[in-house]
Design an enzyme around this catalytic site. Structure first.
Site, PDB file in Angstrom:
ATOM      1  N   GLY A  41       0.926  -1.174  -0.038  1.00 23.74           N
ATOM      2  CA  GLY A  41       0.028   0.000   0.024  1.00 23.74           C
ATOM      3  C   GLY A  41       0.882   1.342  -0.133  1.00 23.74           C
ATOM      4  CB  ALA A 183       2.761  14.071  10.718  1.00 22.96           C
ATOM      5  CB  ILE A 184       2.462  14.470   5.337  1.00 27.45           C
ATOM      6  CG1 ILE A 184       2.063  13.141   5.833  1.00 27.45           C
ATOM      7  CG2 ILE A 184       3.045  14.653   3.977  1.00 27.45           C
ATOM      8  CD1 ILE A 184       0.688  12.884   5.049  1.00 27.45           C
ATOM      9  CD  GLU A 203      -2.142  23.986   9.681  1.00 23.94           C
ATOM     10  OE1 GLU A 203      -3.333  23.992  10.236  1.00 23.94           O
ATOM     11  OE2 GLU A 203      -1.574  23.167   9.205  1.00 23.94           O
ATOM     12  CB  ALA A 267       1.312  18.341   3.215  1.00 26.56           C
ATOM     13  CG  HIS A 442      22.133   5.662  34.658  1.00 25.39           C
ATOM     14  ND1 HIS A 442      21.767   6.977  34.234  1.00 25.39           N
ATOM     15  CD2 HIS A 442      23.515   5.567  34.831  1.00 25.39           C
ATOM     16  CE1 HIS A 442      22.924   7.842  34.447  1.00 25.39           C
ATOM     17  NE2 HIS A 442      23.762   6.968  34.852  1.00 25.39           N
TER      18      HIS A 442
END
Length: 463
Positions: A41, A183-184, A203, A267, A442
């Site tokens: 996909g 995100a993209i 945006e 996007a 740690h």
């Protein structure tokens, strides 16, 4: 049994579809997958995987540029774009072959072509030379989604791109404008800026990464701005036109401005692939390009299901895979848990990285919860200091009354590899008591996760 008669037919071979098919095979169901493009996909071929390969190259480039700070002498690095893209495509090809191998291993039959529902328990597959009819007791729709195209900004491979064109560039644009700061958009901003492009991001929301916790968004914005990426929030695109070999964009935010770009990358979200699936004569309901399903992915049509991006947010590959398993186990008569979307972790592989799970602080407060919030900076973490990765922090949100971990949010180096700890804690319904008693190794950056829990209860140790 007829060669074309199955217990389950899955339409779509992405991370939801092929995982559903594998689980069905494990449970003894005779299964087929119909895929018109590449197995794996969008995620494997044009999304999650190839973008991470590109971003890894950008990370290596940054490290080499910073080599002197680690006591290493190196010449000035240069980026070979062709080699970077080839490596990305090779990674996808390798994994695509892996998926094909898994299908063969589990005895899953693959039909190459476009599938449509053609009556109760019937699927017609249009192949190159012929049409095949498959029958199945159950059908899963897993056709995914595609990039939203804005009017007048249809991808042309030259001036207007979607993620597909951005993954296989022939050259690095001098001036790149990205529409959308999810995100993209932010991942591609990080990649192309690292390779030398002048990047601007537009945006409409009042901040970048608007679905993330506000403090996380603010930190990423400060980091990107410091690197030289221009961010235009609360800004709308009024017009775009190609003129003189470049793109002229009229934007309006705090004031009206004109931007010039060699390439515009759109996007601005996705739309579900619901067209030409034969849904018209069924009871499958579509809302805003996504198929409506119940908690076990059942549509309004008996024995027809939908999973993954097609079934709505969150639009994440791991959510699709999980839905595939839930759906198949329900079909097989098992009693799976339904999906809790709040337990689906989200990751952005920008520079810096972002990872989160559960409620943001604002969402928890809006839901009427009294919260305790803890934060711990990587600047106080020994491993982060040794790694030269002191930017960022970990934030936890707890229910003040019950101690339930409501959410966790992280920004910094490789936090996408750490969020699984909080995701597991959410799945186990862990409270602050168990998390405080946990012992983390740690020196690791994950110690900041423990300290952020302690901080929520006034017990932080290293600040």
């Amino acid at each position: 049994m007829s060669d074309n008669k199955f217990d389950l037919v899955v339409i779509g071979g992405g991370p939801g579809g092929y995982v559903a098919a594998i689980r069905a095979s494990q449970l003894g169901l005779r299964t087929a997958v119909v895929e018109k493009a590449e197995m794996g996909g969008i995620c494997l071929n044009w999304g999650c995987i190839p973008t991470k390969a590109l971003l890894r190259s950008a990370d290596v480039l940054r490290l080499i540029k910073d080599a002197k700070g680690f006591g290493i002498s190196a010449g000035a690095p240069t980026a070979d774009l062709g080699a970077i893209v080839k490596r990305s495509r090779d990674v996808s090809t390798q994994l695509q072959r892996g998926v094909a191998g898994l299908m063969k291993k589990h005895g899953i039959q693959i039909f190459k072509g476009h599938a449509r529902l053609s009556g109760k328990g019937s699927v017609k597959v249009q192949q190159e030379q012929t049409e095949v009819t498959l029958s199945a007791a159950h059908i899963i729709l897993a056709t995914g989604a595609r990039a939203r195209v804005l009017p007048g900004m249809e991808p042309d491979g030259k001036h207007y791109w979607t993620y597909r064109e951005a993954l296989v560039p022939k050259s690095v644009p001098k001036r790149l404008v990205i529409i959308g700061a999810g995100a993209i958009g932010i991942e591609f901003a990080s990649f192309y800026h690292a390779l030398g492009a002048e990047v601007s991001v537009i945006e409409m929301a009042d901040r970048i990464l608007p679905v993330e916790d506000e403090e996380i968004s603010a930190h990423v914005a400060q980091s990107l701005t410091r690197e030289g990426i221009k961010l235009y929030t609360s800004t709308s695109l009024k017009s775009s036109k190609v003129t003189g070999g470049s793109v002229e964009l009229q934007i309006e935010g705090k004031s009206a401005q004109t931007l010039q770009a060699d390439v515009v990358l759109v996007a601005a979200g996705i739309v579900g692939n619901v067209e030409d699936l034969g849904l018209e004569k069924t009871k499958v309901k579509v809302e805003r390009t996504h198929v409506v399903v119940d908690e076990y992915c059942q549509t309004g049509e008996p024995n027809v299901y939908a999973i993954g991006d097609l079934a709505g947010a969150p639009w994440l590959a791991h959510k699709a895979s999980h839905e595939g398993v839930i759906c198949v186990e329900k079909i097989a008569g098992l009693k799976p848990h339904s999906l809790n979307a709040r337990n689906v972790p989200a990751c952005t592989y920008s520079h810096p990285q972002v990872a989160s799970v559960g409620f943001t602080e604002a969402q928890a407060v809006a839901a009427g919860k009294k919260v305790r919030v803890g934060k711990f900076p990587f600047a106080a973490n020994g491993k982060a200091i040794a790694m030269g990765a002191t930017g960022g922090f970990v934030k936890t949100v707890f229910d003040a009354g019950t101690g339930e971990l409501l959410g966790a949010h992280m920004v910094g180096e490789e936090v996408t590899e750490m969020i699984q700890g909080y995701a597991i804690a959410r799945g186990l319904e862990t409270t602050e008591a168990e998390l405080i008693e946990s012992i983390l190794p740690h020196p690791t950056m994950s110690e900041a996760m423990h300290e952020a829990v302690l901080a929520a209860y006034g017990r932080v140790l290293h600040i």
